[in-house]
Design an enzyme around this catalytic site. Structure first.
Site, PDB file in Angstrom:
ATOM      1  N   LYS A 144      -1.582  -4.856 -39.109  1.00 39.00           N
ATOM      2  CA  LYS A 144      -0.116  -4.735 -39.140  1.00 39.00           C
ATOM      3  C   LYS A 144       0.422  -3.567 -38.331  1.00 39.00           C
ATOM      4  O   LYS A 144       1.351  -3.726 -37.534  1.00 39.00           O
ATOM      5  CB  LYS A 144       0.349  -4.629 -40.592  1.00 39.00           C
ATOM      6  CG  LYS A 144       0.427  -5.989 -41.215  1.00 39.00           C
ATOM      7  CD  LYS A 144       0.497  -5.943 -42.712  1.00 39.00           C
ATOM      8  CE  LYS A 144      -0.334  -7.029 -43.307  1.00 39.00           C
ATOM      9  NZ  LYS A 144      -1.797  -6.870 -43.087  1.00 39.00           N
ATOM     10  N   SER A 176      15.486  20.243 -17.399  1.00 39.67           N
ATOM     11  CA  SER A 176      14.348  21.124 -17.638  1.00 39.67           C
ATOM     12  C   SER A 176      14.851  22.391 -18.319  1.00 39.67           C
ATOM     13  O   SER A 176      15.940  22.870 -18.020  1.00 39.67           O
ATOM     14  CB  SER A 176      13.688  21.478 -16.302  1.00 39.67           C
ATOM     15  OG  SER A 176      12.976  22.698 -16.422  1.00 39.67           O
ATOM     16  N   GLU A 191       9.728   7.627 -17.310  1.00 38.12           N
ATOM     17  CA  GLU A 191       8.365   8.125 -17.551  1.00 38.12           C
ATOM     18  C   GLU A 191       7.861   7.696 -18.926  1.00 38.12           C
ATOM     19  O   GLU A 191       6.688   7.361 -19.107  1.00 38.12           O
ATOM     20  CB  GLU A 191       8.333   9.653 -17.439  1.00 38.12           C
ATOM     21  CG  GLU A 191       8.603  10.143 -16.024  1.00 38.12           C
ATOM     22  CD  GLU A 191       8.936  11.622 -16.015  1.00 38.12           C
ATOM     23  OE1 GLU A 191       8.002  12.422 -16.038  1.00 38.12           O
ATOM     24  OE2 GLU A 191      10.125  11.980 -15.999  1.00 38.12           O
ATOM     25  N   LYS A 195      16.856  20.777 -12.268  1.00 40.87           N
ATOM     26  CA  LYS A 195      16.139  19.524 -12.477  1.00 40.87           C
ATOM     27  C   LYS A 195      16.982  18.458 -13.175  1.00 40.87           C
ATOM     28  O   LYS A 195      17.659  18.721 -14.151  1.00 40.87           O
ATOM     29  CB  LYS A 195      14.876  19.750 -13.315  1.00 40.87           C
ATOM     30  CG  LYS A 195      13.798  20.565 -12.644  1.00 40.87           C
ATOM     31  CD  LYS A 195      13.237  19.927 -11.376  1.00 40.87           C
ATOM     32  CE  LYS A 195      12.445  18.680 -11.598  1.00 40.87           C
ATOM     33  NZ  LYS A 195      11.146  18.897 -12.202  1.00 40.87           N
ATOM     34  N   ASN A 239      15.630  14.957 -14.516  1.00 39.51           N
ATOM     35  CA  ASN A 239      14.352  14.256 -14.589  1.00 39.51           C
ATOM     36  C   ASN A 239      14.491  12.821 -15.119  1.00 39.51           C
ATOM     37  O   ASN A 239      15.315  12.552 -15.978  1.00 39.51           O
ATOM     38  CB  ASN A 239      13.386  15.020 -15.501  1.00 39.51           C
ATOM     39  CG  ASN A 239      12.939  16.335 -14.877  1.00 39.51           C
ATOM     40  OD1 ASN A 239      12.842  16.441 -13.660  1.00 39.51           O
ATOM     41  ND2 ASN A 239      12.696  17.326 -15.704  1.00 39.51           N
ATOM     42  N   HIS A 250       0.830  -1.221   0.000  1.00 39.86           N
ATOM     43  CA  HIS A 250       0.000   0.000   0.000  1.00 39.86           C
ATOM     44  C   HIS A 250       0.862   1.267   0.000  1.00 39.86           C
ATOM     45  O   HIS A 250       0.423   2.304   0.515  1.00 39.86           O
ATOM     46  CB  HIS A 250      -0.934   0.063   1.219  1.00 39.86           C
ATOM     47  CG  HIS A 250      -1.694  -1.196   1.486  1.00 39.86           C
ATOM     48  ND1 HIS A 250      -2.994  -1.394   1.085  1.00 39.86           N
ATOM     49  CD2 HIS A 250      -1.323  -2.341   2.108  1.00 39.86           C
ATOM     50  CE1 HIS A 250      -3.398  -2.604   1.467  1.00 39.86           C
ATOM     51  NE2 HIS A 250      -2.398  -3.203   2.083  1.00 39.86           N
TER      52      HIS A 250
HETATM   53  N1  ARG Z   1      -2.416  -5.938 -48.093  1.00 40.12           N
HETATM   54  C1  ARG Z   1      -3.284  -7.014 -47.772  1.00 40.12           C
HETATM   55  C2  ARG Z   1      -3.306  -7.233 -46.252  1.00 40.12           C
HETATM   56  O1  ARG Z   1      -2.438  -6.773 -45.621  1.00 40.12           O
HETATM   57  C3  ARG Z   1      -2.833  -8.264 -48.435  1.00 40.12           C
HETATM   58  C4  ARG Z   1      -3.922  -9.234 -48.747  1.00 40.12           C
HETATM   59  C5  ARG Z   1      -4.889  -8.653 -49.665  1.00 40.12           C
HETATM   60  N2  ARG Z   1      -5.746  -9.650 -50.210  1.00 40.12           N
HETATM   61  C6  ARG Z   1      -6.746  -9.294 -50.999  1.00 40.12           C
HETATM   62  N3  ARG Z   1      -7.430 -10.230 -51.527  1.00 40.12           N
HETATM   63  N4  ARG Z   1      -7.056  -8.042 -51.216  1.00 40.12           N
HETATM   64  O2  ARG Z   1      -4.193  -7.855 -45.735  1.00 40.12           O
END
Ligand code: ARG
Length: 477
Positions: A339, A291, A304, A297, A299, A170
């Site tokens: 991605k 700072s 952080e 300072k 820091n 705590h």
């Molecule tokens: N750039 C697409 C992705 O990252 C690749 C696959 C696309 N496939 C399609 N049939 N349009 O998912």
């Protein structure tokens, strides 16, 4: 003069599309700009080329293309890889993504032979394969980086083997600990992160290529051949699932998020401990910043930012889960959005681990400052209570008794050890001076001997175990 047309909207001569046969109209430039992924999936270039080489070799092994054709494809792909690495490869949003870029560059070199590479393959199983290769490589790098931070904590523990610090619950003083014990707690947490990575790797390391767009292929491919070339442990068993499964991405995002949460907790603790109020730690100045207005300072910005960047990793996991939740079976273009989230998670953890290791290695405890206040907070109260219990007193009675003794000490503004024997026996008739052996932070630490406790001998065992484990880990000596 300024150019009023943003580059992505500038009309380009319509590029022939890999999928253009059925179309009688050119793609609108705004669609190209909206749907491209080359600006970020170019990071999959090596994985895409590795996957294509393995695919071409299999096509030759099964007689779908000739050995000479596969060899030409492989040479062409390696040339393209070299161009990409050299930074001379030309990207264009008209070619959508990394898969079409590599393939069209190959066709530009090889003509019809290049046009054979996509035989028995879809971009759906291709991107799934690339992403698995990419995540697998990231997992291995992250594992090594986590082990590097574990090594830094172990080395710091070793540098302060005997140092006793106040332990907190705590955020209030609780019981004394060895500093090494506190540091090795981080080794445990990071080790579970590594175990989770290893577990996630097993499910990542399965080959989806050969799933086609969704239904597989009528051509006589050999998926095990590709799996063996790429080091996958097996092949996915259902083409629909194989082409659209992103569980491994979510799993990795979770492992990363939790590892970032661990680093964030560590950062928070060290921000507190290195500040004026605690003063337990001296951070290396090379890892601090100043700072622009307050000249005095120094820091802890690195800590952080480690704490702050955990937010991105948590957010990315959320992004991925929400991305998947509404998808009907099989590939949907939404999946392209996976991605940036997973790349960012990987980058974030890699950067945090990369800065944590040298920061930990260069940090030291301020033993004098810690010792100066170690008798505050009655850290030895539990140790005394357990000594009384050991003489046969029920726990609740001993607890009550020591509570009254602490009250006396508090009223006088002293430590428990400063009370006279008469004061102890006033609260408990069974008092004898030998029980003083339980008092004082160092003695209290020494008595904590159960397995996993903070007694010096136990902590030495822990350190030995970590030394052996980390010798075997990636990057170990
Ligand atoms: N750039 C697409 C992705 O990252 C690749 C696959 C696309 N496939 C399609 N049939 N349009 O998912």
């Amino acid at each position: 003069m300024t150019d009023p047309v943003p580059p992505q909207h500038r009309p380009e001569p319509p590029a022939p599309k890999a999928w253009g046969g059925v179309f009688s109209e050119a793609t609108d430039g705004r669609v190209e700009a909206f749907s491209e992924s080359i600006s970020y999936d170019r990071r999959l270039a090596d994985d895409d080329i590795d996957g294509s080489i393995a695919h071409a070799r299999m096509l030759a092994a099964t007689g779908i293309v000739s050995a000479a054709e596969a060899a030409a494809i492989e040479r062409g792909l390696e040339e393209i890889r070299a161009e990409i690495h050299a930074g001379t490869f030309a990207y264009s949003i008209a070619k959508e993504d990394i898969h079409l870029h590599v393939e069209s560059a190959l066709t530009a070199r090889l003509g019809d032979v290049g046009r054979k590479l996509h035989t028995a393959r879809s971009r759906n199983d291709q991107v799934a394969t690339d992403l698995r290769l990419h995540c697998r490589r990231a997992i291995d790098r992250l594992d090594g980086a986590l082990a590097g931070v574990q090594r830094a904590f172990l080395a710091l523990a070793d540098a302060h083997r005997d140092l006793v610090i106040p332990g907190y619950t705590h955020l209030r003083r609780a019981q004394p600990l060895l500093a090494a014990h506190q540091l090795l707690a981080w080794c445990e947490r990071l080790d579970r992160d590594r175990q989770r990575l290893a577990d996630c790797r097993r499910r990542t390391n399965v080959l989806p290529l050969g799933s086609g767009a969704l239904a597989g292929t009528s051509l006589p491919i050999d998926r095990d051949h590709v799996a063996a070339t790429l080091g996958f442990e097996g092949v996915t068993a259902n083409s629909l699932d194989g082409a659209s499964d992103r569980d491994f991405v979510c799993e990795l995002a979770f492992v990363v998020a939790l590892a970032m949460v661990h680093l964030s907790q560590w950062a928070e603790e060290w921000i507190l401990w290195s500040g004026e109020e605690y003063g337990f730690l001296r951070l290396p100045q090379a890892f601090c910043t100043g700072s622009s207005i307050m000249p005095q300072k120094i820091n802890p910005d690195v800590l952080e930012l480690v704490r702050g960047k955990s937010a991105r990793a948590i957010g990315n996991l959320q992004t991925l889960l929400v991305l998947l939740k509404g998808l009907p079976t099989a590939y949907n273009r939404d999946l392209q959005e996976d991605k940036e989230a997973i790349f960012d998670s990987i980058d974030t953890l890699e950067a945090a681990l990369g800065i944590a290791a040298p920061l930990v290695a260069a940090t030291r405890f301020d033993a004098g400052r810690i010792a100066a206040t170690l008798d505050r907070g009655h850290l030895d109260a539990t140790s005394l209570m357990e000594a009384i219990i050991a003489s046969g007193v029920p726990q609740r009675t001993a607890h009550e008794t020591v509570g009254r003794l602490v009250r006396r000490a508090l009223d006088k503004g002293v430590a428990l050890a400063d009370l006279a024997d008469g004061e102890f026996s006033a609260e408990w008739a069974g008092w004898n001076a030998e029980l003083r052996g339980a008092l004082g932070a160092s003695r209290a630490v020494e008595r904590m001997r159960s397995f996993g406790s903070t007694a010096p001998a136990r902590v030495a065992d822990q350190m030995e175990r970590w030394r052996r484990r980390l010798e075997a880990a990636p990057g170990g000596r």
